[in-house]
Every structure is written in structure tokens, then in C-alpha cells.
Design a protein around this motif. Structure first.
Motif, PDB file in Angstrom:
ATOM      1  N   VAL A 205      -1.311  -1.314   9.567  1.00 47.90           N
ATOM      2  CA  VAL A 205      -1.339  -0.049   8.829  1.00 47.90           C
ATOM      3  C   VAL A 205      -1.211   1.104   9.816  1.00 47.90           C
TER       4      VAL A 205
ATOM      5  N   ASP B 204       2.542   9.239   1.532  1.00 48.64           N
ATOM      6  CA  ASP B 204       3.548  10.266   1.794  1.00 48.64           C
ATOM      7  C   ASP B 204       3.732  11.149   0.565  1.00 48.64           C
TER       8      ASP B 204
ATOM      9  N   ARG C  29       1.076  10.715   6.119  1.00 43.13           N
ATOM     10  CA  ARG C  29       2.096   9.694   5.896  1.00 43.13           C
ATOM     11  C   ARG C  29       1.518   8.334   6.262  1.00 43.13           C
ATOM     12  N   SER C  30       2.071   7.289   5.698  1.00 41.29           N
ATOM     13  CA  SER C  30       1.556   5.958   6.000  1.00 41.29           C
ATOM     14  C   SER C  30       2.668   4.924   6.001  1.00 41.29           C
ATOM     15  N   GLN C  31       2.417   3.856   6.728  1.00 43.38           N
ATOM     16  CA  GLN C  31       3.223   2.646   6.693  1.00 43.38           C
ATOM     17  C   GLN C  31       2.272   1.469   6.580  1.00 43.38           C
TER      18      GLN C  31
ATOM     19  N   LEU D 131       0.831   0.296   3.854  1.00 41.05           N
ATOM     20  CA  LEU D 131      -0.059   0.348   2.695  1.00 41.05           C
ATOM     21  C   LEU D 131       0.738   0.030   1.438  1.00 41.05           C
ATOM     22  N   GLU D 132       0.107  -0.666   0.512  1.00 42.57           N
ATOM     23  CA  GLU D 132       0.799  -0.998  -0.738  1.00 42.57           C
ATOM     24  C   GLU D 132       1.220   0.262  -1.477  1.00 42.57           C
ATOM     25  N   TRP D 133       0.361   1.289  -1.421  1.00 42.35           N
ATOM     26  CA  TRP D 133       0.685   2.571  -2.052  1.00 42.35           C
ATOM     27  C   TRP D 133       0.696   3.645  -0.968  1.00 42.35           C
ATOM     28  N   PRO D 134       1.851   4.024  -0.454  1.00 43.46           N
ATOM     29  CA  PRO D 134       1.931   5.017   0.630  1.00 43.46           C
ATOM     30  C   PRO D 134       1.343   6.356   0.205  1.00 43.46           C
TER      31      PRO D 134
ATOM     32  N   ASN E  36      -6.755   1.069  -1.862  1.00 43.59           N
ATOM     33  CA  ASN E  36      -5.403   0.732  -1.449  1.00 43.59           C
ATOM     34  C   ASN E  36      -5.462  -0.636  -0.766  1.00 43.59           C
TER      35      ASN E  36
ATOM     36  N   ILE F 215      -1.193   5.336   9.885  1.00 46.13           N
ATOM     37  CA  ILE F 215      -1.495   6.541   9.116  1.00 46.13           C
ATOM     38  C   ILE F 215      -1.421   7.740  10.053  1.00 46.13           C
TER      39      ILE F 215
END
Length: 235
Positions: free
Chosen positions: A192, A172, A163-165, A167-170, A186, A194
Motif C-alpha cells: 500500500v 485519489d 493519493r493511494s496505490q 487499496l481496493e478503494w483508492p 478499506n 499513500i
């Protein structure tokens, strides 16, 4: 358990015999002052005026002239040929983090072998310093401050999810794997975050993020970063 040859309480610089930028050693040693050489990496270290504290490898690429300059008690030959010198060094160093220079930018097979080592020793934090990027294995949870718009590439060396927060393109819900979906180019929106569900994910970020990456991977090895805020007024 692999035998550890050298032990340090602070991050160390590891120099290899591959491509080495003009300021790579100085940049690394400013952050990780203890210098170890992987086999032929002792050559460029000596040429730059630095004496390695240890040289580890099978010594098939260490020139005799360089070897003769190094005190014998700093030479640690590992004769087996089933692993690279980078592998031999990483498994033999006990330190909070290894900052490795001279392992990117030359032969592609050597770079791939270095990536393989990062994944096989996730318990040994290591950052590869390149001309424009740094590469490291993602810990289970990562929080990294990056400049908005900075390129963040995520390359899986095995099947991995997370999962990520920021990032332009997650990532998840995305199944990443070397023979399927990868996360090239990305972009960071700022900080960021992850999380991964298992080992195997390499993170590639701009070189100017190096110190931040090192602080994240080895938080106890560095003094706290200066607090942000307005500069103090002059007297």
C-alpha cells in the motif's frame, strides 16, 4: 519549542495506565527496549517486573507505593493540567519513534485524546499498539507491505486529501474530513502506498503489521529486513 526530558537514539516503549494486553509490554519491548511510563503507567510496568527509565506526567494517577519504588532521578513531574499525560510524555521524549501501549481499548475519551496528540505532533513518530490494530499518523509518503485483504482504515482528524496505490478503494480525488467522508474498512491488495497533501490522517492496520510500520516510520533505527528469497540449502 517544548523541553525534551529524555533522549534516545533508538525507538522507545511508552506505557500508559489504560487497557494493557497480557503480552503488550513484551511485544513492545522486544522492538523498543527502553521503557518510559506516562504517569500511572508506571504501575503496570512495575507489576510486570519492569523499572521505567523515566516517568513523565502530572502524577495524579501514580500511586504512592509505586512512586516510592522508583529512583527520584527517574521522576519528571509536569504539573500543568492543560494536557494529558500522553501529551506530556510525547512532547518530552526525543527518540526516532515511540511505541505506545496502554492507551487504546479503555476509555473512549482517552483514546480520542491520544489520536489528537498524534495529529498535533506529526514530527514525533508514534505508534499506538492495541489488541487487534495499530494506529499512527500518516507521514507525507507511506509505503507499507500488507497481507492482501488486510483491513486498512484511514481516519481524517482534519480535512485532508491524497493519493493511494494498493487499496481496493483508492483515495485519489476524495476529500476526507472528520465530519464528511472517512476511509473505514478499506482493504490492502498487497503493498500500500499513500501520499497526503497535509497532516491529519490516521492510519489503522492490523497488529501483525506492527514491525513493518515501525520500520517505515523510523527507517534508520532498525537493521535492514532480511532479504526475501529461498532458504539456504543445508550443508
Amino acid at each position: 519549542m517544548k523541553k525534551q526530558i529524555v533522549q534516545f537514539a533508538t525507538p522507545v516503549t511508552l506505557v500508559g495506565g489504560g487497557a494493557l494486553g497480557v503480552d503488550d509490554l513484551e511485544t513492545a519491548l522486544a522492538l523498543a527496549p527502553d521503557l518510559i511510563a506516562a504517569d500511572g503507567g508506571a504501575g503496570p510496568a512495575l507489576a510486570a517486573g519492569y523499572m521505567p527509565e523515566a516517568v513523565i506526567g502530572d502524577f495524579d494517577s501514580l500511586r504512592r507505593a509505586d512512586r516510592d519504588r522508583i529512583p527520584p532521578d527517574r521522576l519528571f513531574p509536569i504539573r500543568e493540567q492543560d494536557s494529558t499525560d500522553f501529551d506530556k510524555a510525547i512532547r518530552s521524549i526525543s527518540a526516532p519513534l515511540v511505541l505506545a501501549v496502554g492507551f487504546l481499548g479503555a476509555r473512549v475519551d482517552h483514546q480520542l485524546a491520544a489520536f489528537n496528540v498524534l495529529v498535533r505532533y506529526p514530527e514525533r513518530p508514534c505508534v499506538l499498539l492495541g489488541a487487534r490494530e495499530v494506529v499512527f499518523h500518516a507521514p507525507p509518503a507511506l509505503a507499507l507491505d500488507l497481507t492482501p485483504g488486510a483491513i486498512v482504515s484511514l481516519f481524517p482528524m482534519r480535512a485532508v486529501t491524497g493519493r493511494s496505490q494498493g487499496l481496493e478503494w483508492p483515495i485519489d480525488g476524495v476529500d476526507l474530513a472528520p465530519d464528511r467522508r472517512v476511509g473505514t474498512s478499506n482493504r490492502a491488495l498487497g503493498e500500500v502506498r499513500i501520499e497526503t497533501d497535509g497532516p491529519g490522517l490516521l492510519v489503522i492496520v492490523p497488529r501483525d503489521a506492527l514491525e513493518g510500520v515501525m520500520r517505515v516510520l523510523a527507517p534508520g533505527a532498525f537493521p535492514p529486513a532480511p532479504a526475501s528469497g529461498p532458504a539456504p540449502a543445508r550443508a
